[in-house]
Design a protein around this motif. Structure first.
Motif, PDB file in Angstrom:
ATOM      1  N   GLY A   1       6.807 -12.807 -11.965  1.00  0.00           N
ATOM      2  CA  GLY A   1       6.632 -11.286 -12.238  1.00  0.00           C
ATOM      3  C   GLY A   1       7.102 -10.392 -11.462  1.00  0.00           C
ATOM      4  O   GLY A   1       6.897  -9.230 -11.212  1.00  0.00           O
ATOM      5  N   VAL A   2       8.449 -10.824 -10.886  1.00  0.00           N
ATOM      6  CA  VAL A   2       9.512 -10.000 -10.128  1.00  0.00           C
ATOM      7  C   VAL A   2      10.678  -9.874 -10.729  1.00  0.00           C
ATOM      8  O   VAL A   2      11.257 -11.000 -11.202  1.00  0.00           O
ATOM      9  CB  VAL A   2       9.450 -10.021  -8.693  1.00  0.00           C
ATOM     10  N   THR A   3      11.573  -8.914 -10.642  1.00  0.00           N
ATOM     11  CA  THR A   3      13.039  -9.069 -10.890  1.00  0.00           C
ATOM     12  C   THR A   3      13.614  -8.546  -9.532  1.00  0.00           C
ATOM     13  O   THR A   3      13.354  -7.650  -8.763  1.00  0.00           O
ATOM     14  CB  THR A   3      13.478  -7.881 -11.919  1.00  0.00           C
ATOM     15  N   VAL A   4      14.684  -9.614  -9.095  1.00  0.00           N
ATOM     16  CA  VAL A   4      15.199  -9.301  -7.871  1.00  0.00           C
ATOM     17  C   VAL A   4      16.712  -9.282  -8.217  1.00  0.00           C
ATOM     18  O   VAL A   4      17.283 -10.180  -9.121  1.00  0.00           O
ATOM     19  CB  VAL A   4      15.163 -10.779  -7.022  1.00  0.00           C
ATOM     20  N   ARG A   5      17.592  -8.153  -7.614  1.00  0.00           N
ATOM     21  CA  ARG A   5      18.693  -7.783  -7.891  1.00  0.00           C
ATOM     22  C   ARG A   5      19.445  -7.986  -6.766  1.00  0.00           C
ATOM     23  O   ARG A   5      18.641  -7.890  -5.355  1.00  0.00           O
ATOM     24  CB  ARG A   5      18.696  -6.388  -8.403  1.00  0.00           C
ATOM     25  N   PRO A   6      20.615  -8.230  -6.522  1.00  0.00           N
ATOM     26  CA  PRO A   6      21.322  -8.612  -5.381  1.00  0.00           C
ATOM     27  C   PRO A   6      21.493  -7.022  -4.593  1.00  0.00           C
ATOM     28  O   PRO A   6      21.542  -6.123  -5.334  1.00  0.00           O
ATOM     29  CB  PRO A   6      22.942  -8.533  -5.634  1.00  0.00           C
ATOM     30  N   GLY A   7      20.996  -7.197  -3.294  1.00  0.00           N
ATOM     31  CA  GLY A   7      20.788  -6.091  -2.238  1.00  0.00           C
ATOM     32  C   GLY A   7      19.437  -5.653  -2.358  1.00  0.00           C
ATOM     33  O   GLY A   7      19.176  -4.876  -1.588  1.00  0.00           O
TER      34      GLY A   7
ATOM     35  N   ASP B   1       0.753  -1.251  -0.048  1.00  0.00           N
ATOM     36  CA  ASP B   1      -0.027  -0.074   0.078  1.00  0.00           C
ATOM     37  C   ASP B   1       0.957   1.271  -0.056  1.00  0.00           C
ATOM     38  O   ASP B   1       0.346   2.226  -0.596  1.00  0.00           O
ATOM     39  CB  ASP B   1      -0.799   0.197   1.229  1.00  0.00           C
ATOM     40  N   ALA B   2       1.765   1.353   0.880  1.00  0.00           N
ATOM     41  CA  ALA B   2       2.679   2.496   0.978  1.00  0.00           C
ATOM     42  C   ALA B   2       3.619   2.629  -0.210  1.00  0.00           C
ATOM     43  O   ALA B   2       3.812   3.776  -0.800  1.00  0.00           O
ATOM     44  CB  ALA B   2       3.708   2.336   2.281  1.00  0.00           C
ATOM     45  N   TRP B   3       3.813   1.551  -1.094  1.00  0.00           N
ATOM     46  CA  TRP B   3       4.619   1.576  -2.085  1.00  0.00           C
ATOM     47  C   TRP B   3       4.506   0.824  -3.254  1.00  0.00           C
ATOM     48  O   TRP B   3       4.739  -0.416  -3.600  1.00  0.00           O
ATOM     49  CB  TRP B   3       6.261   1.177  -1.839  1.00  0.00           C
ATOM     50  N   PRO B   4       3.311   1.444  -4.114  1.00  0.00           N
ATOM     51  CA  PRO B   4       2.611   0.623  -5.021  1.00  0.00           C
ATOM     52  C   PRO B   4       3.899   0.126  -6.017  1.00  0.00           C
ATOM     53  O   PRO B   4       3.573  -0.910  -6.821  1.00  0.00           O
ATOM     54  CB  PRO B   4       1.625   1.841  -5.793  1.00  0.00           C
ATOM     55  N   GLN B   5       4.802   0.854  -6.111  1.00  0.00           N
ATOM     56  CA  GLN B   5       5.931   0.403  -7.103  1.00  0.00           C
ATOM     57  C   GLN B   5       6.731  -0.958  -6.634  1.00  0.00           C
ATOM     58  O   GLN B   5       7.789  -1.596  -7.289  1.00  0.00           O
ATOM     59  CB  GLN B   5       6.989   1.505  -7.428  1.00  0.00           C
ATOM     60  N   ALA B   6       6.406  -1.353  -5.347  1.00  0.00           N
ATOM     61  CA  ALA B   6       7.149  -2.473  -4.923  1.00  0.00           C
ATOM     62  C   ALA B   6       6.624  -3.781  -5.772  1.00  0.00           C
ATOM     63  O   ALA B   6       5.628  -3.733  -6.217  1.00  0.00           O
ATOM     64  CB  ALA B   6       6.764  -2.933  -3.382  1.00  0.00           C
ATOM     65  N   GLN B   7       7.596  -4.763  -6.140  1.00  0.00           N
ATOM     66  CA  GLN B   7       7.280  -5.932  -7.014  1.00  0.00           C
ATOM     67  C   GLN B   7       6.595  -6.809  -6.212  1.00  0.00           C
ATOM     68  O   GLN B   7       7.383  -7.236  -5.272  1.00  0.00           O
ATOM     69  CB  GLN B   7       8.364  -6.462  -7.819  1.00  0.00           C
ATOM     70  N   VAL B   8       5.388  -7.439  -6.610  1.00  0.00           N
ATOM     71  CA  VAL B   8       4.657  -8.521  -5.704  1.00  0.00           C
ATOM     72  C   VAL B   8       4.886  -9.840  -6.767  1.00  0.00           C
ATOM     73  O   VAL B   8       4.242  -9.807  -7.719  1.00  0.00           O
ATOM     74  CB  VAL B   8       3.237  -7.974  -5.314  1.00  0.00           C
TER      75      VAL B   8
ATOM     76  N   ASP C   1       5.775 -12.800   4.138  1.00  0.00           N
ATOM     77  CA  ASP C   1       4.724 -13.049   5.244  1.00  0.00           C
ATOM     78  C   ASP C   1       3.669 -13.971   4.739  1.00  0.00           C
ATOM     79  O   ASP C   1       3.699 -14.656   3.589  1.00  0.00           O
ATOM     80  CB  ASP C   1       4.309 -11.855   5.984  1.00  0.00           C
ATOM     81  N   GLU C   2       2.522 -14.099   5.666  1.00  0.00           N
ATOM     82  CA  GLU C   2       1.479 -14.935   5.320  1.00  0.00           C
ATOM     83  C   GLU C   2       0.824 -14.567   3.898  1.00  0.00           C
ATOM     84  O   GLU C   2       0.094 -15.435   3.480  1.00  0.00           O
ATOM     85  CB  GLU C   2       0.386 -14.970   6.209  1.00  0.00           C
ATOM     86  N   ASP C   3       0.891 -13.430   3.349  1.00  0.00           N
ATOM     87  CA  ASP C   3       0.191 -12.696   2.411  1.00  0.00           C
ATOM     88  C   ASP C   3       1.061 -13.061   1.187  1.00  0.00           C
ATOM     89  O   ASP C   3       0.456 -12.495  -0.054  1.00  0.00           O
ATOM     90  CB  ASP C   3      -0.228 -11.464   2.470  1.00  0.00           C
ATOM     91  N   GLY C   4       2.258 -13.439   1.155  1.00  0.00           N
ATOM     92  CA  GLY C   4       3.057 -13.780   0.028  1.00  0.00           C
ATOM     93  C   GLY C   4       4.175 -12.814   0.153  1.00  0.00           C
ATOM     94  O   GLY C   4       4.840 -12.807   1.210  1.00  0.00           O
ATOM     95  N   TRP C   5       4.992 -12.546  -0.919  1.00  0.00           N
ATOM     96  CA  TRP C   5       6.198 -11.985  -0.875  1.00  0.00           C
ATOM     97  C   TRP C   5       6.676 -10.962  -1.890  1.00  0.00           C
ATOM     98  O   TRP C   5       6.006 -11.042  -3.085  1.00  0.00           O
ATOM     99  CB  TRP C   5       7.405 -12.983  -0.753  1.00  0.00           C
ATOM    100  N   LEU C   6       7.292  -9.816  -1.531  1.00  0.00           N
ATOM    101  CA  LEU C   6       7.604  -8.830  -2.540  1.00  0.00           C
ATOM    102  C   LEU C   6       9.127  -8.406  -2.363  1.00  0.00           C
ATOM    103  O   LEU C   6       9.993  -8.825  -1.575  1.00  0.00           O
ATOM    104  CB  LEU C   6       6.599  -7.577  -2.218  1.00  0.00           C
ATOM    105  N   VAL C   7       9.435  -7.461  -3.226  1.00  0.00           N
ATOM    106  CA  VAL C   7      10.860  -6.871  -3.471  1.00  0.00           C
ATOM    107  C   VAL C   7      10.697  -5.322  -3.334  1.00  0.00           C
ATOM    108  O   VAL C   7       9.846  -4.795  -4.353  1.00  0.00           O
ATOM    109  CB  VAL C   7      11.456  -7.455  -4.820  1.00  0.00           C
ATOM    110  N   LEU C   8      11.468  -4.816  -2.696  1.00  0.00           N
ATOM    111  CA  LEU C   8      11.458  -3.472  -2.699  1.00  0.00           C
ATOM    112  C   LEU C   8      13.109  -3.212  -3.224  1.00  0.00           C
ATOM    113  O   LEU C   8      13.972  -3.730  -2.513  1.00  0.00           O
ATOM    114  CB  LEU C   8      11.548  -3.027  -1.122  1.00  0.00           C
TER     115      LEU C   8
END
Length: 165
Positions: free
Chosen positions: A136-142, A12-19, A148-155
């Motif tokens: 649906g996400v791109t994870v970069r080192p760092g 919610d706080a960061w809609p640009q976070a990749q879920v 959590d219970e609702d899934g995972w995301l990448v900041l």
């Protein structure tokens, strides 16, 4: 876990976070985990996973792109124990795990696509510290990974540290 902000609040706080797509199952004893991403790309062989989990985790999250393979497990009980002993917060596997009863008893976050009884190959091949794209996400080192219970995301690095909500 101290100062843990749920994925729903982060989203919610960061809609640009990749879920990540909701295709991962929870296999570890720790449902909520977060940390800086360490990335691996492997193909049905897990020596790099073993080698990485035998190094100091320092609260980081190992993200393993196994290409979504359902041919064998890339993580099992012995490697999970290495993760706990060396201070890893969690492991996310775009592939399979095994020894699920043992993994469930470990203080380690573990997400994977499925369980598979067959062990992986032992060829030492793959890549470390590379960008990974799956679910649906791109994870970069760092990058910061939060689960959590609702899934995972990448900041991404531009969104770290997490906000105080």
């Amino acid at each position: 876990m101290p100062d843990f902000t749920p994925t729903t609040d982060l989203s919610d706080a960061w809609p640009q976070a990749q879920v990540a797509a909701p295709v991962f199952r929870d296999f570890g004893g720790r449902v909520r985990f977060q940390g800086e991403a360490v990335t691996l790309r492997v193909s049905d062989n897990n020596p790099l996973v073993r080698q990485t989990l035998q190094t100091p985790g320092e609260g980081r999250v190992l993200v393993v792109d196994g290409g979504g393979s359902l041919n064998c497990a890339l993580l099992g009980g012995n490697l999970g124990i290495f993760g706990v002993e060396n201070g890893w917060a969690g492991v996310i596997v775009h592939g399979c795990v095994r020894d699920t009863a043992e993994l469930r008893g470990l203080d380690l976050g573990i997400r994977a696509l499925a369980a598979h009884p067959r062990r992986s190959g032992k060829r030492e091949e793959g890549e470390r510290d590379v960008p990974l794209t799956f679910a649906g996400v791109t994870v970069r080192p760092g990058d910061r990974v939060v689960a959590d219970e609702d899934g995972w995301l990448v900041l991404g690095a531009d969104l770290v540290p997490e906000p105080k909500l």
